[in-house]
Enzyme design. Structure first.
Site, short mmCIF file in Angstrom:
data_model
loop_
_atom_site.label_atom_id
_atom_site.label_comp_id
_atom_site.label_asym_id
_atom_site.label_seq_id
_atom_site.Cartn_x
_atom_site.Cartn_y
_atom_site.Cartn_z
NE ARG A 175 58.68 8.70 -17.42
CZ ARG A 175 58.42 8.34 -15.73
NH1 ARG A 175 58.21 7.00 -16.17
NH2 ARG A 175 59.05 8.60 -15.07
NE ARG A 248 39.15 22.30 -8.05
CZ ARG A 248 37.90 22.81 -8.34
NH1 ARG A 248 37.75 23.02 -8.57
NH2 ARG A 248 37.53 21.22 -9.03
NE ARG A 279 42.96 10.13 -7.58
CZ ARG A 279 45.30 10.43 -6.76
NH1 ARG A 279 45.89 9.82 -7.05
NH2 ARG A 279 45.10 10.83 -5.63
CD GLU A 299 41.02 11.52 -5.30
OE1 GLU A 299 41.76 12.92 -5.77
OE2 GLU A 299 41.84 10.68 -4.25
CE1 TYR A 347 49.67 18.48 -4.62
CE2 TYR A 347 52.08 18.43 -5.09
CZ TYR A 347 50.62 17.62 -4.48
OH TYR A 347 49.98 16.63 -4.81
#
Length: 372
Positions: A175, A248, A279, A299, A347
């Site tokens: 962006r 996963r 994270r 995580e 997903y």
């Protein structure tokens, strides 16, 4: 008692199906092998903080029908997902935007940022990317790839980027505005009081059995209802007759800390490969908490083995082709409906699951009316 529907899994898909079917006068039994309802959106109160037990769940959608639907079960706050990335102590805004480019190169205008990225893409000389590494560099240049893509992606997938197929990254959102809002959707927020209340309200007045594994009681359960709504792994349902689909997995390490603010943001990504977790979530920031303590979750991505908790389907060509075989079996069923991430091997974000569940239950009720 004979039920109209046995619903395997009390996550978002199964609970919406049960709620809507129940409204139409259908009897439902919902079972879950876990000790709680909610699937992966389950939140638990710890130190007065609603902890996302299976990873951060930030609700976002541009579908007004979906937004209005979920609002009936909880009031949502104005939380905006603005994660930051920590690379060797350097902090960068995500997604890649003018704040990120200013920190990387000192550029101030979009034109300067575009020039820098274009220059690095040209320098790479990559015209036909052969792997994920080359694909990423051909899209955003070397600096962004090295600091903000490489290590994180290798941890996520458990393989070096130059051994991963290029199609995993079709595009990298860039962006050229000073906007740290990760999502482009019209509606975004976190339910005040956590997600579990949403599922509990959906399942009010419906029979629920927890700590109850479908596969351990399959014979008995297949006779207890006219139809089954199955939200578990489709390959497991068919006893892996064509082989195992790949997933996963994730591992979570939760800590209660004696501080009121650990990292100043709900989501901080750790982008260097040497840090084993991807994270850290600080849950209180999802609801602007002012509690004296805080709860964080590290995580860790993990490869999946049979018996592990599956989180993400590995939607590469090989696995998608295998799923098509299972899907062909599913389409022959007249008494089993497959739904959700694992049942449809896809997903889905939460808003996608709501769309799919509403579509599925509507189709089912129309089908019953036609037969009746």
């Amino acid at each position: 008692m004979k039920y109209d529907y046995l619903i395997v899994g009390s996550g978002l898909f199964g609970s919406i199906f049960a709620y809507e079917a129940n409204k139409k006068g259908k009897t439902c039994l919902v079972i879950d092998k876990r000790s709680h309802v909610g699937g992966n959106i389950y939140t638990q109160e710890v130190e007065g903080i609603h902890v996302h037990k299976y990873g951060a769940h930030i609700f976002h959608t541009s579908n007004k029908e979906v937004w209005d639907y979920i609002q009936q079960f909880a009031q949502f706050n104005r939380y905006t997902n603005s994660p930051i990335a920590n690379y060797k102590g350097e902090i960068y805004n995500m997604p890649f935007n003018m704040n990120t480019f200013n920190k990387l190169w000192g550029v101030v205008t979009p034109e300067q940022a575009k020039e820098k990225i274009d220059e690095q893409i040209k320098e790479s000389g990559i015209t036909e990317p052969k792997n994920l590494e080359e694909q990423a560099i051909s899209l955003v240049g070397k600096d962004i790839y090295e600091k903000l893509v490489k290590g994180y992606t290798q941890k996520q997938w458990g393989r070096p980027c130059n051994e991963l197929p290029s199609f995993i990254i079709k595009r990298l959102p860039v962006r050229f505005t000073y906007d740290n809002n990760y999502f482009n959707d019209l509606y975004q927020g976190i339910p005040i009081g956590g997600y579990t209340q949403i599922i509990e309200k959906m399942l009010e007045g419906i029979d629920v059995k927890l700590n109850y594994d479908f596969f351990e009681h399959r014979k008995e359960l297949e006779e207890i209802a006219d139809k089954i709504v199955f939200t578990g792994m489709i390959d497991q349902y068919y006893d892996y007759c064509y082989g195992e689909l790949e997933y996963r997995s994730l591992r979570f390490e939760e800590e209660i800390l004696d501080t009121d603010n650990y990292q100043g943001n709900a989501v901080v990504n750790y982008n260097e490969y040497e840090v084993p977790y991807t994270r850290i979530i600080e849950h209180k920031h999802f609801e602007y908490g002012t509690q004296p303590k805080t709860v964080i979750t590290k995580e860790y991505p993990a490869s999946w083995h049979k018996g592990d908790e599956p989180y993400y389907p590995m939607n590469d060509e090989k696995n998608n082709a295998l799923y098509e075989k299972y899907k062909a079996l599913a389409q022959k069923e007249d008494k089993v409906i497959f739904g959700g991430r694992l049942g449809m091997y896809k997903y889905f974000d939460m808003h996608h699951v709501i769309e799919e569940a509403l579509k599925c239950v509507k189709k089912e009720m129309i089908s019953l009316r036609c037969k009746g």
